[in-house]
Design a protein around this motif. Structure first.
Motif, PDB file in Angstrom:
ATOM      1  N   GLN A 180     -14.149  -6.127   2.623  1.00 10.34           N
ATOM      2  CA  GLN A 180     -13.121  -5.126   2.891  1.00 10.34           C
ATOM      3  C   GLN A 180     -13.626  -3.709   2.662  1.00 10.34           C
ATOM      4  OE1 GLN A 180     -10.115  -5.063   4.113  1.00 10.34           O
ATOM      5  NE2 GLN A 180      -9.769  -7.249   4.393  1.00 10.34           N
ATOM      6  N   PHE A 190       1.205  -3.615   5.127  1.00 15.31           N
ATOM      7  CA  PHE A 190       0.879  -4.374   3.915  1.00 15.31           C
ATOM      8  C   PHE A 190       1.997  -5.305   3.437  1.00 15.31           C
ATOM      9  CE2 PHE A 190      -2.284  -1.089   3.863  1.00 15.31           C
ATOM     10  CZ  PHE A 190      -3.381  -1.681   3.276  1.00 15.31           C
ATOM     11  N   GLN A 195      -4.517   2.109   6.498  1.00 19.09           N
ATOM     12  CA  GLN A 195      -5.328   0.957   6.112  1.00 19.09           C
ATOM     13  C   GLN A 195      -6.366   1.343   5.066  1.00 19.09           C
ATOM     14  OE1 GLN A 195      -5.087  -2.217   6.923  1.00 19.09           O
ATOM     15  NE2 GLN A 195      -3.430  -2.050   8.411  1.00 19.09           N
ATOM     16  N   LYS A 225      -6.950  -2.769  -1.103  1.00 19.90           N
ATOM     17  CA  LYS A 225      -6.894  -3.838  -0.108  1.00 19.90           C
ATOM     18  C   LYS A 225      -7.957  -4.900  -0.389  1.00 19.90           C
ATOM     19  CE  LYS A 225      -9.791  -1.390   3.258  1.00 19.90           C
ATOM     20  NZ  LYS A 225      -9.856  -0.825   4.623  1.00 19.90           N
ATOM     21  N   GLY A 246      -4.605   2.204   1.511  1.00 24.36           N
ATOM     22  CA  GLY A 246      -4.088   1.009   0.860  1.00 24.36           C
ATOM     23  C   GLY A 246      -2.741   1.176   0.199  1.00 24.36           C
ATOM     24  N   GLN A 300       2.392  -9.408  -4.164  1.00 22.99           N
ATOM     25  CA  GLN A 300       2.626  -8.105  -3.592  1.00 22.99           C
ATOM     26  C   GLN A 300       4.120  -7.779  -3.578  1.00 22.99           C
ATOM     27  OE1 GLN A 300      -0.791  -9.056  -0.342  1.00 22.99           O
ATOM     28  NE2 GLN A 300       0.510  -7.308   0.160  1.00 22.99           N
ATOM     29  N   GLU A 356      -7.316  -9.506  -1.147  1.00 21.92           N
ATOM     30  CA  GLU A 356      -7.960 -10.679  -0.552  1.00 21.92           C
ATOM     31  C   GLU A 356      -7.711 -11.928  -1.391  1.00 21.92           C
ATOM     32  OE1 GLU A 356      -9.910 -11.267   2.355  1.00 21.92           O
ATOM     33  OE2 GLU A 356      -8.828  -9.427   2.859  1.00 21.92           O
ATOM     34  N   TRP A 401       2.678   2.183   6.189  1.00 24.73           N
ATOM     35  CA  TRP A 401       2.084   1.383   5.114  1.00 24.73           C
ATOM     36  C   TRP A 401       2.878   0.093   4.906  1.00 24.73           C
ATOM     37  CZ3 TRP A 401       4.406  -0.424   0.717  1.00 24.73           C
ATOM     38  CH2 TRP A 401       3.552  -1.171  -0.128  1.00 24.73           C
TER      39      TRP A 401
END
Length: 628
Positions: free
Chosen positions: A27, A625, A329, A163, A332, A173, A167, A621
Motif C-alpha cells: 500500500q 473507506f 486515497q 490505509k 487515508g 473500521q 490491510e 473519504w
C-alpha cells in the motif's frame, strides 16, 4: 525516505503472516519505489518500502547490529549521522553500510531508549530488540514523519499511512465522531486523534515501547519557549549561523536535490543559503495559476535570477477532479487544506528532475509570519469593568454568525471589528483558526450527529494546547500552539503525503530542532514589530532578500477554489455529495442545508468554496473507506 509498517502480538505467540506485512508494504510503494524489506520472527513482523537517498546501493532495510539481535526500519533522515557514526565507532561499534539509518541501531545499543535525544533529523522508526522482545518506535520532534498505531487485545499495529494498517482485516473500521468534528472545525484532525476509532497518531517528540505485555507512550522532547535576553545583534548572528548549518546538513545526499521556491520570505532565504553552501547550480521549482491573483511566479523568478538557479515552473489548470479523489486515497482520512493540490503538483514536477527538495516550511510559525499575528499582538485595551458585558455581546454577535456572511461584506467586517474589541486575544485566535464554527456545524450536522458529539470539543482541545506553553505571553502561547498543532497536523501532513505520493523527499531546514529551540527563545516583540511580521527574520537575511520580496504582503498557497466549484468540481460535488447513496451520510448530515449552500455558491450569491471543499473531502473519504 520510506514507508514502514508492522504488527506485534505482544500477549500471545500467534505468528505474524508474511503475506500481511507484504500487503501493508504494498500500500506504500509510492513512498519507497526502490526496494522492499521484511523481517518476521514468530509473533512480530516489520516491513518497509525504501526510497534510496543515502548509500543508494548498500542501505537497504531492515538494518541490523553486528549480532543481528536488533533490527531497525526508518522513514526519514538522520542529518547528523556522520558525526554520530564517528562517535559510535570510537566506542567500538562496527558499521556494515554507509547509511544514516544504521546509526539508529548502534545508538540504541549504546544509549538504549535515550538514543532519540542524539538524533538531529526527521524520522519515524521502529526497532525490534530480539533479546528483550521489545518493540520501540519514535517520531521526530516536529512531526515531519508520521506514525499511526493501534493497540487492541494484545496486538499492536503501526504504519506510515493508515490505509496500510487497514490491510489487516482484524482492524475494525468505525468513525470517531469527535475527530469528525475536529476536521470540520480545523480542516484537519489533530494528533493523537484519527478519523478511525482506536487508531491514533503518535505525537511529535514522543516514543512508544511495547514490552512485557504492555504499551507505554512517553515524551522525549519538549519545546522550552521561555525567552532568553540577548541583544538584537546576537539574535541575528545566531539565526544566520543555525540556519546555514541546518541547510548544509540537508544538502547531504547521494541523489539529485533542489528546492521549492514560492517567491515568499522563507523559501527565498533557503534558496539563498543553498546557493551559498552548494558548489553546484541550485535547481528551483515553482507553481503558478492561470488566475493572476493567485500567481506568485513573478517573485519566484526574481529570486531565481538573483541566484542564477536552474528554474522550473508549472501552471495549475482547473483539471482537479481526478486529483481530488486520488488525494483522499493518499491521506487515508479527511484532510481539508486545499493547498494540498498545488503542493502535489509542485512535488510531481520536482520529482521529474530531482529526488530531494528543500522547503521553507515552519518560518511562519517560528517567526510570526501570518497576518493574524500583528492583530493578536495588540494588547486588550479594555478594563475589567467593560469586560463584564462580554458574555452578553458575544451571544449577540454569535447570533449574527460572521462565518456564514460574505467575507467582503460590511456586516462581516463590522462583526469581526466588534469581536476584536470584546474577545480576549486567545478567543480571537480561536475564532481565526476555526473554519466551520459551532453555528454552521449545527446546520450542517443532522440531529443524530449533533447528539453524539459532546459540547464543543474543539474549543476544549484548543484551550488545553495553549495551556502547555511555559511562556505566559499571549503571542508566545499562540505561536507555541501553532508549532505543536497546525504545523505537524496540517502543514507537515500535507507535505509528507503529497510529496511521498510522488516519491519525493522534502527537507525543511527551519524545522531543525536546534534552530526551532533558539527561535522559540526569541521574545515575540522581535517577531512582530510596528505591525510587521517576521521582523527579525527579515532583518537577519536582509542581504539575501530583495526589497520587493522583503516588503511584499504574504500571499500563502491559496488556490481559486471558489471558481473551481463553479466549473470542474461542480459535477463531482453534485454526484459525490448531493447524489450520495450512503445511508450513514444521509442520516448524519443535513443534505437540504448542503444543497442550499451549493446553490448559493453556484448563483454567486456567496463564495462557499472552502466550506464545499471540506464537505466534498469528507464525503469522498467516507465513500472510499466506509462505503454504505
Amino acid at each position: 525516505m520510506c514507508g514502514i509498517a508492522g504488527r506485534f502480538n505482544y500477549k500471545s505467540a500467534k505468528p505474524v503472516e508474511r503475506t500481511l506485512i507484504q500487503a501493508m508494504c504494498n500500500q506504500m510503494i509510492h513512498r519507497g519505489p526502490d526496494s522492499e524489506g521484511i523481517y518476521i520472527e514468530d509473533s512480530v513482523g516489520i516491513g518497509m518500502r525504501r526510497l534510496s537517498i543515502i548509500d543508494v546501493s548498500g542501505g537497504d532495510q531492515p538494518i541490523t547490529n553486528e549480532t543481528e539481535s536488533i533490527w531497525v526500519i526508518c522513514n526519514g533522515e538522520i542529518y547528523n549521522f556522520q558525526s554520530l557514526r564517528k562517535e559510535l565507532e570510537e566506542r567500538g561499534h562496527s558499521f556494515k553500510t554507509k547509511s544514516d539509518t544504521e546509526v539508529i541501531v548502534h545508538a540504541y545499543e549504546e544509549y538504549g531508549l535515550e538514543c532519540t535525544k542524539y538524533f538531529r533529523g526527521m524520522f519515524a522508526f521502529a526497532i525490534w530488540d530480539k533479546v528483550r522482545r521489545r518493540l520501540f518506535l519514535a517520531r521526530d520532534r516536529l512531526g515531519q514523519k508520521p506514525i499511526y498505531y493501534h493497540d487492541r487485545n494484545g496486538t499492536f499495529w503501526f504504519c506510515s499511512e493508515m490505509k496500510s494498517m487497514l490491510e489487516d482485516r482484524e482492524i475494525e473500521q468505525s468513525v470517531n465522531l469527535t475527530a469528525l468534528d475536529y476536521f470540520f472545525a480545523f480542516q484537519y484532525i489533530p494528533s493523537p486523534y484519527t478519523i478511525f476509532e482506536g487508531i491514533q497518531k503518535l505525537l511529535p517528540g514522543h516514543q512508544i515501547v511495547v514490552e512485557n505485555g504492555s504499551v507505554s507512550v512517553t515524551q522525549y522532547w519538549a519545546l522550552n519557549n521561555l525567552c532568553v535576553c540577548r541583544s538584537e545583534g546576537e539574535y541575528i548572528e545566531k539565526i544566520r549561523t543555525l540556519a546555514l548549518e541546518a541547510v548544509k546538513l540537508r544538502l547531504i545526499s547521494d541523489v539529485p536535490l533542489g528546492a521549492f521556491l514560492s517567491g515568499g520570505i522563507d523559501s527565498s532565504i533557503i534558496v539563498g543559503l543553498m546557493t551559498k553552501a552548494s558548489n553546484s547550480q541550485v535547481k528551483t521549482f515553482s507553481i503558478g495559476f492561470e488566475e493572476e491573483e493567485f500567481n506568485e511566479l513573478t517573485y519566484a523568478r526574481m529570486i531565481s535570477e538573483k541566484y542564477g538557479t536552474d528554474h522550473n515552473e508549472f501552471v495549475v489548470s482547473a483539471d482537479v477532479v481526478d486529483l481530488a479523489q486520488r488525494l483522499v486515497q493518499h491521506f487515508g482520512e479527511p484532510f481539508g487544506d486545499s493547498s494540498a493540490i498545488p503542493t502535489y503538483y509542485v512535488s510531481k514536477m520536482t520529482r521529474s528532475k530531482v529526488t530531494v527538495a528543500l522547503s521553507g516550511d515552519a518560518g511562519d510559525e517560528l517567526f510570526a509570519g501570518y497576518s493574524k499575528y500583528p492583530i493578536l499582538a495588540k494588547k486588550n485595551r479594555f478594563s475589567p469593568a467593560i469586560k463584564m458585558i462580554n458574555q452578553f455581546l458575544k451571544g449577540t454577535l454569535s447570533s449574527l454568525n460572521p462565518s456564514f456572511v460574505q467575507p467582503e461584506s460590511f456586516i462581516r467586517r463590522a462583526c469581526l471589528s466588534l469581536l476584536e474589541k470584546v474577545y480576549s486575544v486567545e478567543e480571537r485566535d480561536y475564532v481565526w483558526m476555526i473554519y466551520l464554527d459551532t453555528y454552521f456545524k449545527g446546520k450542517l450536522y443532522s440531529r443524530a450527529l449533533r447528539e453524539n458529539i459532546w459540547e464543543d470539543p474543539c474549543r476544549k482541545y484548543y484551550e488545553k494546547e495553549l495551556g502547555k506553553s511555559i511562556n505566559s505571553g499571549v503571542l508566545d502561547r499562540i505561536l507555541f500552539a501553532d508549532i505543536h498543532n497546525y504545523l505537524p497536523d496540517d502543514l507537515n501532513t500535507k507535505v509528507d503525503i503529497t510529496s511521498m505520493a510522488n516519491s519525493l523527499e522534502v527537507r525543511s531546514p527551519f524545522m531543525d530542532h536546534k534552530f526551532v529551540e533558539f527561535a522559540a527563545s526569541i521574545p515575540s516583540h522581535y517577531k512582530v514589530k510596528d505591525g510587521s511580521t517576521k521582523w527579525l527574520l527579515k532583518k537577519a537575511f536582509a542581504d539575501i532578500l530583495p526589497d520587493e520580496i522583503r516588503n511584499r504582503k504574504k500571499m500563502g498557497f491559496a488556490i481559486p477554489i471558489d471558481k473551481w466549484f463553479r466549473t470542474d468540481l461542480k459535477s463531482l460535488f453534485e454526484g459525490a455529495v448531493l447524489g450520495t447513496s450512503s445511508r450513514w451520510l444521509t442520516e448524519h448530515f443535513n443534505l437540504g442545508f448542503i444543497s442550499h449552500l451549493f446553490d448559493a455558491h453556484q448563483q454567486c450569491r456567496a463564495n462557499h468554496g472552502s466550506k464545499l471543499w471540506l464537505i466534498l473531502n469528507y464525503f469522498l473519504w467516507h465513500e472510499a473507506f466506509m462505503g454504505n
